[in-house]
Design an enzyme around this catalytic site. Structure first.
Site, short mmCIF file in Angstrom:
data_model
loop_
_atom_site.label_atom_id
_atom_site.label_comp_id
_atom_site.label_asym_id
_atom_site.label_seq_id
_atom_site.Cartn_x
_atom_site.Cartn_y
_atom_site.Cartn_z
N GLY A 213 0.84 -1.21 0.00
CA GLY A 213 0.00 0.00 0.00
C GLY A 213 0.86 1.24 0.00
N ASN A 214 0.25 2.37 0.28
CA ASN A 214 1.03 3.61 0.39
C ASN A 214 0.38 4.52 1.43
OD1 ASN A 214 -0.89 5.48 -1.00
ND2 ASN A 214 -0.53 4.03 -2.69
N HIS A 215 1.03 5.65 1.69
CA HIS A 215 0.59 6.51 2.79
C HIS A 215 -0.50 7.51 2.42
CE1 HIS A 215 3.48 5.00 5.59
NE2 HIS A 215 4.49 5.23 4.76
N ALA A 281 -3.97 7.56 -5.16
CA ALA A 281 -2.58 7.10 -5.29
C ALA A 281 -2.66 5.60 -5.54
CB ALA A 281 -1.81 7.41 -4.02
#
Ligand code: CTP
Length: 402
Positions: A213-215, A281
Site C-alpha cells: 500500500g502507500n501513505h 494514489a
C-alpha cells in the site's frame, strides 16, 4: 447536507396576516443549517412578536432605524451592514404596500432600506387578498420585481383572512423553503453535472493479512468531493481504504480496496459523468499470485513477483468523449515538464502537479501546494493552502475551462 447549510438568510417580514407563519419559516431554515436574521416592518410586529422570531432565529430582530441605546443616545440599526451580511434575502409575506415600495425605491422603513442595500439574490412570497393580488397594479409590480432579477414565490389558492376564497395565500413555509433550496441549487455552478473522483490508496494483497500500500490519506480526493457537492454536482467518490467519511450526504461513496476494484468501479460510472478526477494514489504494481493462506515465516528470502496494475487515468483518457478529465502528478525532478508529459500521455485535459518542495505539503497532511497545468501548456501556480482551499481552487479552474 442541505444547500441552505451555512447560508446567511435575511428574512424580511411585512404586515400581513400570513406573518403568523413566519416562525415556521425560521425554524425550517435553521433546521437546514441556515443562519437567520429577521427584519420586520413596524406593522408586522402586530401580527407576530419579535420575541418569537428572535428566540427561534437566535438573533436579535430589528424593525426600526434606531434602537434604545445607552443613556440619551439611541443605537442605529445599520441596514447596510445587515443587507451585506446576507447571502440571500427572503421577504415573506410581502404585502401589496411593500411590493409597491420595492418597485419604487421607497425607503420609509428598515426592511425597505435593507432591501435597497442588498447585493444578494432576493426572493419574495407575496400574500394579499384575491382581488388585490390580481389587480393590474400588483401584477405589474411583481413583473417588475422579476425584471430586477428577483424570484417571486407565487401566492396560492385557498381560504383567505377576508373570508373569501381564491389566490392570495402566501406559499406555505415548507414549500417556500423547498423552493428556496431548489432555486439555490439551480444557481450552483455545477448544478446538473456529475463528478467522478478517485481517492485514497489502493491495497494490493500479498496474502489474506498483508498487502502493498502507500501513505495516501485520501484527504485531497475527499476535499474535492465535498467541494463538488457544495457546487451543486452529483458526486461519485471511488475511494481506496481510508479513515475518512464523506460529510455531505449527497456524495455517493464507493469503497474499494485494490487497483482492479477501483478500475471496475470507475468504469461503471465513467460513461455518464461530466468531470472525472483521478486523485487516488493507485498502486503501480500488484502481486502476481496473491495466496489464500497466510505466508509462514521461513528462513531465507521471500520473493514476491509483481505485475503492473491497470492505469485508470490513462484508460479514462482513452475512452474520453465529452468528459473533462483531470489527473494528479507527483514529481521529484523536472516537475513541470514531466507533469505536462503525463497530461499528454494519459490524454487528460489538465494535471494538478503536487509539489514535494514544501515539507508541509502532500501525502497525509492537511495542506497542499499545487500547480494547475492545462493541456495547452498554460499553468497557474498556487500558494501552500489547506486541502479544502486547494479543492476550491481546482474547481474554479475546472469551471473556467468547461
Ligand atoms: N493513476 C491511475 N491509475 C494508476 C496509476 C496512476 O489512475 N494505476 C493516476 C493517478 O490517480 C494520478 C495520475 O495517474 O492522477 C498520475 O499518477 P503518478 O503515480 O504520478 O504517475 P504514474 O503514471 O504512476 O507514473 P510515475 O509513477 O512513473 O511518475
Amino acid at each position: 447536507m442541505s444547500i441552505l447549510s451555512g447560508k446567511k438568510v435575511l428574512l424580511g417580514v411585512t404586515g400581513g396576516i400570513a406573518a403568523y407563519k413566519t416562525p415556521l419559516i425560521v425554524r425550517l431554515l435553521i433546521k437546514q443549517g441556515a443562519e437567520v436574521k429577521v427584519v420586520m416592518t413596524p406593522s408586522a410586529t402586530d401580527f407576530v412578536t419579535p420575541l418569537t422570531l428572535s428566540t427561534l432565529s437566535q438573533n436579535p430582530v430589528v424593525s426600526t432605524f434606531t434602537a434604545e441605546g445607552e443613556g440619551d443616545h439611541p443605537n442605529w440599526n445599520n441596514h447596510v451592514e445587515l443587507a451585506l451580511w446576507a447571502d440571500l434575502m427572503l421577504i415573506a409575506p410581502a404585502t401589496s404596500n411593500t411590493i409597491s415600495s420595492m418597485v419604487n425605491a421607497r425607503c420609509n422603513n428598515l426592511l425597505l432600506a435593507c432591501y435597497l442595500s442588498a447585493q444578494c439574490p432576493v426572493y419574495i412570497a407575496p400574500a394579499m387578498d384575491l382581488d388585490m393580488y390580481v389587480h393590474p397594479a400588483n401584477q405589474k409590480n411583481m413583473t417588475q420585481l422579476e425584471r430586477f432579477g428577483h424570484v417571486i414565490f407565487p401566492a396560492q389558492e385557498g381560504f383567505l383572512a377576508s373570508g373569501l376564497e381564491g389566490k392570495g395565500r402566501m406559499m406555505e413555509p415548507e414549500a417556500i423553503v423547498t423552493a428556496l433550496a431548489q432555486s439555490l441549487a439551480e444557481k450552483a455552478p455545477l448544478y446538473g453535472k456529475t463528478v467522478l473522483i478517485t481517492a485514497g490508496p489502493t491495497f494490493e494483497a500479498i496474502d489474506p493479512v498483508r498487502f502493498i500500500g502507500n501513505h495516501s490519506s485520501g484527504k485531497m480526493g475527499f476535499a474535492l468531493a465535498e467541494e463538488a457537492a457544495k457546487l451543486g454536482a452529483k458526486v461519485v467518490l471511488v475511494s481506496g481504504p481510508t479513515a475518512l467519511k464523506a460529510i455531505n450526504p449527497t456524495i455517493k461513496l464507493v469503497a474499494v480496496i485494490s487497483a482492479q476494484e477501483m478500475f471496475t468501479a470507475v468504469f461503471k460510472h465513467y460513461d455518464t459523468v461530466d468531470i472525472a478526477i483521478a486523485a487516488a494514489a493507485v498502486a503501480d504494481f500488484t502481486p502476481t499470485n496473491p495466496v489464500d493462506q497466510k505466508i509462514k515465516k521461513k528462513s531465507g528470502l521471500l520473493e514476491i513477483n509483481l505485475k503492473p496494475t491497470l492505469d485508470i487515468l490513462a484508460e479514462m483518457g482513452k475512452q474520453k468523449k465529452a468528459q473533462f478529465l483531470l489527473g494528479f502528478a507527483l514529481e521529484t525532478q523536472n516537475e513541470l515538464e514531466n507533469a505536462m508529459a503525463k497530461c499528454q500521455k494519459k490524454n487528460a485535459d489538465a494535471i494538478v502537479l503536487n509539489s514535494l518542495n514544501d515539507q508541509d505539503a502532500g501525502f497525509g497532511g492537511d495542506k497542499n501546494k499545487i500547480t494547475f497545468i492545462r493541456k495547452n501548456g498554460t499553468t497557474t501556480a498556487f500558494e501552500l493552502k489547506t486541502k479544502t482551499e486547494v479543492a476550491a481552487d481546482i474547481f474554479a479552474q475546472i469551471i473556467a475551462s468547461i
